[in-house]
Design an enzyme around this catalytic site. Structure first.
Site, PDB file in Angstrom:
ATOM      1  N   ARG A  17      30.144 -38.163   4.401  1.00  0.00           N
ATOM      2  CA  ARG A  17      29.465 -37.478   5.218  1.00  0.00           C
ATOM      3  C   ARG A  17      28.056 -38.073   5.263  1.00  0.00           C
ATOM      4  NH1 ARG A  17      26.785 -31.725   3.761  1.00  0.00           N
ATOM      5  NH2 ARG A  17      25.768 -33.272   2.515  1.00  0.00           N
TER       6      ARG A  17
ATOM      7  N   HIS B 130      29.796 -31.839  -6.606  1.00  0.00           N
ATOM      8  CA  HIS B 130      28.720 -32.232  -5.716  1.00  0.00           C
ATOM      9  C   HIS B 130      27.369 -31.377  -5.788  1.00  0.00           C
ATOM     10  CE1 HIS B 130      26.262 -32.914  -1.832  1.00  0.00           C
ATOM     11  NE2 HIS B 130      27.003 -34.022  -1.783  1.00  0.00           N
TER      12      HIS B 130
ATOM     13  N   GLN C  60      17.027 -47.153 -16.036  1.00  0.00           N
ATOM     14  CA  GLN C  60      18.230 -46.713 -15.319  1.00  0.00           C
ATOM     15  C   GLN C  60      18.555 -45.291 -15.169  1.00  0.00           C
ATOM     16  OE1 GLN C  60      21.428 -49.222 -16.431  1.00  0.00           O
ATOM     17  NE2 GLN C  60      21.584 -50.301 -14.472  1.00  0.00           N
TER      18      GLN C  60
ATOM     19  N   THR D 258      28.363 -50.022   0.630  1.00  0.00           N
ATOM     20  CA  THR D 258      27.679 -49.006   0.998  1.00  0.00           C
ATOM     21  C   THR D 258      27.039 -48.910   2.256  1.00  0.00           C
ATOM     22  OG1 THR D 258      25.646 -49.353   0.053  1.00  0.00           O
ATOM     23  CG2 THR D 258      27.140 -48.317  -1.484  1.00  0.00           C
TER      24      THR D 258
ATOM     25  N   GLU E 250      31.505 -51.914  -6.401  1.00  0.00           N
ATOM     26  CA  GLU E 250      30.434 -51.466  -5.078  1.00  0.00           C
ATOM     27  C   GLU E 250      29.528 -52.037  -5.162  1.00  0.00           C
ATOM     28  OE1 GLU E 250      30.029 -47.081  -4.522  1.00  0.00           O
ATOM     29  OE2 GLU E 250      27.873 -47.653  -4.503  1.00  0.00           O
TER      30      GLU E 250
ATOM     31  N   GLN F  72      32.583 -40.386  -8.014  1.00  0.00           N
ATOM     32  CA  GLN F  72      30.968 -40.314  -8.303  1.00  0.00           C
ATOM     33  C   GLN F  72      31.203 -41.023  -9.874  1.00  0.00           C
ATOM     34  OE1 GLN F  72      28.150 -41.248  -7.913  1.00  0.00           O
ATOM     35  NE2 GLN F  72      27.219 -39.824  -6.746  1.00  0.00           N
TER      36      GLN F  72
ATOM     37  N   LYS G  76      39.798 -32.897   2.272  1.00  0.00           N
ATOM     38  CA  LYS G  76      39.749 -34.427   2.889  1.00  0.00           C
ATOM     39  C   LYS G  76      40.939 -35.233   2.512  1.00  0.00           C
ATOM     40  CE  LYS G  76      35.639 -35.239   0.468  1.00  0.00           C
ATOM     41  NZ  LYS G  76      34.444 -35.717  -0.084  1.00  0.00           N
TER      42      LYS G  76
ATOM     43  N   HIS H  76      32.056 -48.835   3.607  1.00  0.00           N
ATOM     44  CA  HIS H  76      31.875 -47.371   3.525  1.00  0.00           C
ATOM     45  C   HIS H  76      31.267 -46.899   4.993  1.00  0.00           C
ATOM     46  CE1 HIS H  76      30.817 -46.769  -1.119  1.00  0.00           C
ATOM     47  NE2 HIS H  76      31.789 -47.688  -0.889  1.00  0.00           N
TER      48      HIS H  76
HETATM   49  P1  FAD Z   1      31.742 -34.015   2.004  1.00  0.00           P
HETATM   50  O1  FAD Z   1      32.840 -34.088   1.224  1.00  0.00           O
HETATM   51  O2  FAD Z   1      31.557 -33.345   3.334  1.00  0.00           O
HETATM   52  O3  FAD Z   1      30.800 -32.859   0.980  1.00  0.00           O
HETATM   53  C1  FAD Z   1      29.540 -32.549   1.378  1.00  0.00           C
HETATM   54  C2  FAD Z   1      29.076 -31.150   0.719  1.00  0.00           C
HETATM   55  O4  FAD Z   1      29.664 -30.188   1.436  1.00  0.00           O
HETATM   56  C3  FAD Z   1      29.787 -30.987  -0.674  1.00  0.00           C
HETATM   57  O5  FAD Z   1      28.775 -29.970  -1.352  1.00  0.00           O
HETATM   58  C4  FAD Z   1      31.053 -30.105  -0.341  1.00  0.00           C
HETATM   59  O6  FAD Z   1      31.263 -29.287  -1.353  1.00  0.00           O
HETATM   60  C5  FAD Z   1      30.511 -29.279   1.054  1.00  0.00           C
HETATM   61  N1  FAD Z   1      31.536 -29.166   1.869  1.00  0.00           N
HETATM   62  C6  FAD Z   1      32.456 -29.819   2.191  1.00  0.00           C
HETATM   63  N2  FAD Z   1      33.235 -29.260   3.307  1.00  0.00           N
HETATM   64  C7  FAD Z   1      32.761 -27.987   3.344  1.00  0.00           C
HETATM   65  C8  FAD Z   1      33.388 -26.822   4.029  1.00  0.00           C
HETATM   66  N3  FAD Z   1      34.311 -26.985   4.982  1.00  0.00           N
HETATM   67  N4  FAD Z   1      32.332 -25.841   4.005  1.00  0.00           N
HETATM   68  C9  FAD Z   1      31.525 -25.644   3.143  1.00  0.00           C
HETATM   69  N5  FAD Z   1      31.136 -26.497   2.282  1.00  0.00           N
HETATM   70  C10 FAD Z   1      31.725 -27.771   2.334  1.00  0.00           C
HETATM   71  N6  FAD Z   1      26.016 -41.962   0.348  1.00  0.00           N
HETATM   72  C11 FAD Z   1      25.658 -43.146   1.431  1.00  0.00           C
HETATM   73  O7  FAD Z   1      24.473 -42.603   2.112  1.00  0.00           O
HETATM   74  N7  FAD Z   1      26.199 -44.217   1.634  1.00  0.00           N
HETATM   75  C12 FAD Z   1      27.260 -44.702   1.028  1.00  0.00           C
HETATM   76  O8  FAD Z   1      27.544 -45.634   1.311  1.00  0.00           O
HETATM   77  C13 FAD Z   1      27.855 -43.777  -0.155  1.00  0.00           C
HETATM   78  N8  FAD Z   1      28.768 -44.037  -0.811  1.00  0.00           N
HETATM   79  C14 FAD Z   1      29.184 -43.254  -1.687  1.00  0.00           C
HETATM   80  C15 FAD Z   1      30.566 -43.520  -2.396  1.00  0.00           C
HETATM   81  C16 FAD Z   1      31.015 -42.452  -3.459  1.00  0.00           C
HETATM   82  C17 FAD Z   1      32.277 -43.313  -4.146  1.00  0.00           C
HETATM   83  C18 FAD Z   1      30.287 -41.353  -3.738  1.00  0.00           C
HETATM   84  C19 FAD Z   1      30.748 -40.389  -4.801  1.00  0.00           C
HETATM   85  C20 FAD Z   1      29.344 -41.174  -3.090  1.00  0.00           C
HETATM   86  C21 FAD Z   1      28.654 -42.014  -1.964  1.00  0.00           C
HETATM   87  N9  FAD Z   1      27.439 -41.424  -1.310  1.00  0.00           N
HETATM   88  C22 FAD Z   1      27.146 -42.334  -0.511  1.00  0.00           C
HETATM   89  C23 FAD Z   1      27.030 -40.254  -1.296  1.00  0.00           C
HETATM   90  C24 FAD Z   1      27.480 -39.127  -0.400  1.00  0.00           C
HETATM   91  O9  FAD Z   1      26.958 -39.676   0.952  1.00  0.00           O
HETATM   92  C25 FAD Z   1      26.792 -37.869  -0.734  1.00  0.00           C
HETATM   93  O10 FAD Z   1      26.947 -37.352  -1.871  1.00  0.00           O
HETATM   94  C26 FAD Z   1      26.966 -36.857   0.460  1.00  0.00           C
HETATM   95  O11 FAD Z   1      26.048 -35.809   0.231  1.00  0.00           O
HETATM   96  C27 FAD Z   1      28.276 -36.037   0.512  1.00  0.00           C
HETATM   97  O12 FAD Z   1      29.129 -36.797   1.138  1.00  0.00           O
HETATM   98  P2  FAD Z   1      30.622 -36.578   1.060  1.00  0.00           P
HETATM   99  O13 FAD Z   1      31.470 -37.567   1.936  1.00  0.00           O
HETATM  100  O14 FAD Z   1      31.098 -36.381  -0.452  1.00  0.00           O
HETATM  101  O15 FAD Z   1      30.441 -35.066   1.965  1.00  0.00           O
END
Ligand code: FAD
Length: 286
Positions: A106, A150, A213, A48, A17, A177, A166, A76
């Site tokens: 998200r 998360h 870090q 990202t 990444e 993560q 998802k 991403h």
């Molecule tokens: P989601 O899967 O939507 O989850 C977000 C939160 O909502 C979680 O706490 C989940 O438990 C909760 N949730 C989900 N669905 C529901 C529901 N129906 N009801 C209630 N709660 C719910 N960030 C960036 O800005 N840019 C990037 O490029 C980026 N790349 C990433 C790559 C990886 C591999 C990882 C692990 C993280 C990355 N992130 C990035 C961070 C990520 O954007 C954040 O962690 C963000 O807060 C959550 O995104 P998500 O897609 O996991 O969200």
């Protein structure tokens, strides 16, 4: 490259990444580092994306340059604050670039919006984005998984429900993560398999090579370091080289253990620098 078939090779799949650098000089440096990492034949380079599309142009620039280097980019995309038209414009753009896959996220709501509620026409969760992409594009979709839960999740159970949702919405790969205790990854995989989820769960690994870090990694991921690793790092005191060696040793052992226990590949976070992951992967000779 289609994501769903990438992990069918019968040998560990390596991927990296990178994040879009802020400056042109940073971009040129990144290309030099990526050229060094080519020797490990990464299946893809994930790029990202800033929440709200803050660095979209730079992301696209990196994606193009990765392609020119003869590597496969995996963009991403974070949907927080973006409406459906904006999302479709981005996906059309990358599809026109010959890209077949995306990491659907998200993203984090703006820090000044503590009770963030998405506006009309904007998705609240990544599962809604996955469903939308599935219906409106031909992209294959990876999503993020959190072995240590998360940070904003209501509970571990609800976080697992969200991940399963998802996948059921159409994701074909989970990238996790970063973490340092492999047991949390094994538990996540077990829980997913118990729920009937069969897609590859690719562990994210970040070799920790400098004292500075630690805070950054914890702020990014909320990860807990295993006590033995912390003790080892503490024993290094202010010896920078000893710290680096301990971090590299730990990453090598971590990856060996993950692969020996069925991980389909390793997604490495090099922080845009080739040296540490080169040391780790060279020692593993995969
Ligand atoms: P989601 O899967 O939507 O989850 C977000 C939160 O909502 C979680 O706490 C989940 O438990 C909760 N949730 C989900 N669905 C529901 C529901 N129906 N009801 C209630 N709660 C719910 N960030 C960036 O800005 N840019 C990037 O490029 C980026 N790349 C990433 C790559 C990886 C591999 C990882 C692990 C993280 C990355 N992130 C990035 C961070 C990520 O954007 C954040 O962690 C963000 O807060 C959550 O995104 P998500 O897609 O996991 O969200």
């Amino acid at each position: 490259m289609r994501l769903s078939t990438t992990y069918d090779r019968g040998r560990p799949v390596i991927s990296f990444e990178v994040f879009p650098p802020k400056t042109d000089e940073g971009l040129e440096n990144l290309m030099v580092e990526l050229a060094k990492l080519k020797q490990f034949h990464p299946a893809f380079i994930s790029v990202t994306y800033g929440a709200g599309g803050s660095n979209q142009a730079r992301s696209i620039q990196v994606i193009e340059r990765v392609q020119k280097l003869g590597l496969i980019p995996l963009p991403h995309f974070t949907c927080v604050g973006s409406d459906k038209e904006f999302i479709l414009a981005f996906t059309k753009q990358i599809e026109a670039m010959g890209i077949h896959n995306i990491v659907a996220l998200r993203g984090d709501p703006p820090k000044d919006r503590t009770n963030y509620r998405p506006e009309h026409n904007v998705f609240a969760y990544a599962s809604e984005l996955v469903e939308f992409l599935r219906k409106n594009t031909t992209l294959e979709i990876a999503v993020a998984g959190y072995p240590e839960v998360h940070p904003a999740a209501e509970s571990a159970g609800k976080d697992l429900d969200a991940l399963v949702k998802k996948v059921n919405a159409g994701a074909s790969v989970i990238i996790t993560q970063l973490f340092y205790d492999n047991q949390v990854y094994y538990e996540l995989v077990r829980n997913l398999r118990d729920r009937g989820v069969t897609v590859p769960v690719v562990p994210g690994v970040l070799p920790l090579i400098a004292q500075s870090q630690i805070d950054r990694v914890q702020a990014l991921s909320g990860t807990k370091f295993p006590k033995v690793f912390l003790n080892e790092l503490e024993a290094c005191g202010t010896n920078v080289e000893a710290f680096r060696k301990a971090g590299i040793r730990f990453a090598i052992a971590q990856i060996k253990d993950l692969l020996a226990n069925g991980a389909p590949g390793i997604h490495l976070y090099p922080f845009n620098q080739a040296a540490a992951v080169t040391e780790v992967l060279s020692a593993l000779s995969l």
